[in-house]
Design a protein around this motif. Structure first.
Motif, short mmCIF file in Angstrom:
data_model
loop_
_atom_site.label_atom_id
_atom_site.label_comp_id
_atom_site.label_asym_id
_atom_site.label_seq_id
_atom_site.Cartn_x
_atom_site.Cartn_y
_atom_site.Cartn_z
N LYS A 3 0.84 -1.21 0.00
CA LYS A 3 0.00 0.00 0.00
C LYS A 3 0.87 1.25 0.00
CE LYS A 3 -2.23 2.65 3.50
NZ LYS A 3 -2.85 2.63 4.82
N ALA A 7 -4.10 -4.62 -0.85
CA ALA A 7 -3.18 -3.49 -0.76
C ALA A 7 -3.63 -2.34 -1.67
CB ALA A 7 -1.76 -3.93 -1.12
N ALA A 34 -4.80 1.40 -0.50
CA ALA A 34 -4.22 2.64 -1.03
C ALA A 34 -5.29 3.57 -1.55
CB ALA A 34 -3.20 2.31 -2.12
#
Length: 88
Positions: free
Chosen positions: A45, A77, A81
């Motif tokens: 991330k 991930a 993000a």
């Protein structure tokens, strides 16, 4: 040792280059387990966010890390993000 949490910082004042470096450092922290347990999803991330800010080393580290991750972990991930970007 205290953990560094980007959600507690006003990131707009950091600027893109500086924030990219901070994101990269967070990615490394989670990738190698420095002061925190290893967390590949969190590392990926932060490398995603650093790469978005133009940190070329983050692209390489994210690619290497991806080789050790499942498709589901990578998706988690990427979702994390996106959520972080939406919230900040």
């Amino acid at each position: 040792m205290a953990r560094f949490d980007m959600s507690s910082i006003e990131c707009g004042a950091l600027g893109a280059v500086r924030s990219g470096i901070v994101y990269f450092q967070l990615g490394m922290t989670y990738a190698i387990g420095k002061s925190t347990p290893i967390d590949r999803v969190a590392a990926h991330k932060w490398f995603n966010l650093a790469a978005r800010e133009g940190v070329s080393e983050a692209v390489r580290m994210r690619r290497e890390l991806s080789l050790e991750m499942s498709t589901a972990e990578i998706a988690d991930a990427q979702r994390a993000a996106r959520e972080w970007l939406t919230a900040h």
